[in-house]
Design a protein around this motif. Sequence first.
Motif, PDB file in Angstrom:
ATOM      1  N   LYS A 202       0.803  -1.221   0.000  1.00 22.79           N
ATOM      2  CA  LYS A 202       0.000   0.000   0.000  1.00 22.79           C
ATOM      3  C   LYS A 202       0.836   1.271   0.000  1.00 22.79           C
ATOM      4  O   LYS A 202       0.279   2.373  -0.067  1.00 22.79           O
ATOM      5  CB  LYS A 202      -0.942  -0.013   1.206  1.00 22.79           C
ATOM      6  N   LEU A 203       2.148   1.150   0.073  1.00 20.55           N
ATOM      7  CA  LEU A 203       2.991   2.339  -0.027  1.00 20.55           C
ATOM      8  C   LEU A 203       2.876   2.931  -1.424  1.00 20.55           C
ATOM      9  O   LEU A 203       2.791   2.196  -2.413  1.00 20.55           O
ATOM     10  CB  LEU A 203       4.453   1.987   0.261  1.00 20.55           C
ATOM     11  N   PRO A 204       2.879   4.258  -1.564  1.00 17.90           N
ATOM     12  CA  PRO A 204       2.840   4.867  -2.895  1.00 17.90           C
ATOM     13  C   PRO A 204       3.994   4.354  -3.754  1.00 17.90           C
ATOM     14  O   PRO A 204       5.084   4.064  -3.252  1.00 17.90           O
ATOM     15  CB  PRO A 204       2.990   6.359  -2.598  1.00 17.90           C
ATOM     16  N   GLU A 205       3.756   4.274  -5.057  1.00 21.63           N
ATOM     17  CA  GLU A 205       4.767   3.688  -5.935  1.00 21.63           C
ATOM     18  C   GLU A 205       6.075   4.458  -5.922  1.00 21.63           C
ATOM     19  O   GLU A 205       7.156   3.870  -5.997  1.00 21.63           O
ATOM     20  CB  GLU A 205       4.231   3.599  -7.363  1.00 21.63           C
ATOM     21  N   ASP A 206       6.019   5.789  -5.800  1.00 23.70           N
ATOM     22  CA  ASP A 206       7.267   6.551  -5.795  1.00 23.70           C
ATOM     23  C   ASP A 206       8.085   6.227  -4.551  1.00 23.70           C
ATOM     24  O   ASP A 206       9.325   6.203  -4.595  1.00 23.70           O
ATOM     25  CB  ASP A 206       6.996   8.055  -5.890  1.00 23.70           C
ATOM     26  N   VAL A 207       7.421   5.945  -3.429  1.00 24.78           N
ATOM     27  CA  VAL A 207       8.126   5.544  -2.217  1.00 24.78           C
ATOM     28  C   VAL A 207       8.753   4.167  -2.419  1.00 24.78           C
ATOM     29  O   VAL A 207       9.907   3.922  -2.046  1.00 24.78           O
ATOM     30  CB  VAL A 207       7.162   5.533  -1.011  1.00 24.78           C
ATOM     31  N   GLN A 208       8.005   3.273  -3.023  1.00 25.63           N
ATOM     32  CA  GLN A 208       8.533   1.936  -3.302  1.00 25.63           C
ATOM     33  C   GLN A 208       9.769   2.003  -4.205  1.00 25.63           C
ATOM     34  O   GLN A 208      10.731   1.252  -4.012  1.00 25.63           O
ATOM     35  CB  GLN A 208       7.468   1.073  -3.970  1.00 25.63           C
ATOM     36  N   ILE A 209       9.749   2.882  -5.175  1.00 24.44           N
ATOM     37  CA  ILE A 209      10.887   2.992  -6.094  1.00 24.44           C
ATOM     38  C   ILE A 209      12.102   3.567  -5.377  1.00 24.44           C
ATOM     39  O   ILE A 209      13.241   3.119  -5.599  1.00 24.44           O
ATOM     40  CB  ILE A 209      10.500   3.830  -7.328  1.00 24.44           C
TER      41      ILE A 209
END
Length: 311
Positions: A202-209
Motif C-alpha cells: 500500500k505504499l505509494p509507488e514513488d516511495v517503493q521505487i
Amino acid sequence: MMRRWFSSLFFLPVLLGLAACQAEPPQSSGQNAPPVTESLTIPDDPDPALWVVKDEDTTIYLFGTIHILKPGLSWFDEAVKDAFDESEELVVEMVQPDPATMVKIVNDLAIDKTGVSLRDKLSEEDRADYEAAMASLNLPVDRFDPFEPWFASISMSLIPLMESGYTTGSGVEDALTSRAKAQNKRIVGLETPEQQLGFFDKLPEDVQIRFLNFNVDTISEMPDGMENMIAHWSNANIGALAELMNAGLEEKIVYETLLSNRNANWAIWVEERMKEPGTVFMAVGAGHLAGDDSLQEQLKKRNILVERVKY
C-alpha cells in the motif's frame, strides 16, 4: 551508521518464509563483498534484552527477535529460556501459513496488475544501476519485472545475506515456534500474512521505487549491516539498536506504516490480553522494542508498566 531502508527486512518475516519455499539463491563470485567490519563482535553467549509486563494474574514477556540468523547462535538460555518455559502461549508477529498458501498470497499482492514492467518504471540511470545489481547477484535482469518495486527490493536484499550463511530457518521465531509446538503451547499471530505484505503493497509507488533504488545502491552492505545489528542485539545495546534499525525510516508514511502504527496496535493487544490470566511470551522484531515509538513507550502511554528483566 547503518543506512536507511535496510531495517525494512526486519519488519517482514513473511518474505523470509517465502524465501524458504524457493530454490537456494544463485552463488555470487564474492567480488562485490565489502571487508568485514571489526568494530563490533557477537559474543559467545548472547544475552538479548527481555522485558516483562505483569499484574496479579497475568504476565507478558516482551522479547525482540532477529528474523534471519546464521545457524548455531546460542541465545536461547538463562532468563529467555526460563520466561519461555514458564509461558503457556507464544505470540509472534505472524504465524507462517503452509508454503503453497504463502506463495499464493505473495503472488496476489506482489505481482503488478498494471502490466507495466518494473524496469520500465525506473529512470534510465536507475534502471542501469538496477540491472548491474541484478547481474552482481547472478540474477536475470528481468527476474522481477512482473512484480511491484517493494517486492523486488526486499527479495534482492535477502540474497547477499543467504550467500553469507544466513538461513531462513534459523531465525528467532523459527526456533521459538518449533519449541512451542513441541511443548504444545498456543501460538498466536498479531498480524496475518496479507496484512504484513499489505504494509509494503500500500505504499505509494514513488516511495517503493526510492526503497528499491536505495537497496540497489547498498546491496553489498547487507551482510555487514546484519552483523552489526546482531552484535547490538546480542549485547542488548538497545539505544544503538534503535538508531541502527529505526533511524532510517525518515519518510513519515514509511515510519508510521512499518513501525509506530503497528506498535500502537500491539499495545492495544497487550492491554486487552492483560485482562485474561496466564503467562505469555511475546516475540516481535527487535526494532519494535527500541526507540521513541517502541512498544514499551506505547504501553507507557496506556499506563502499563514495563520492566526490564535483568540477567
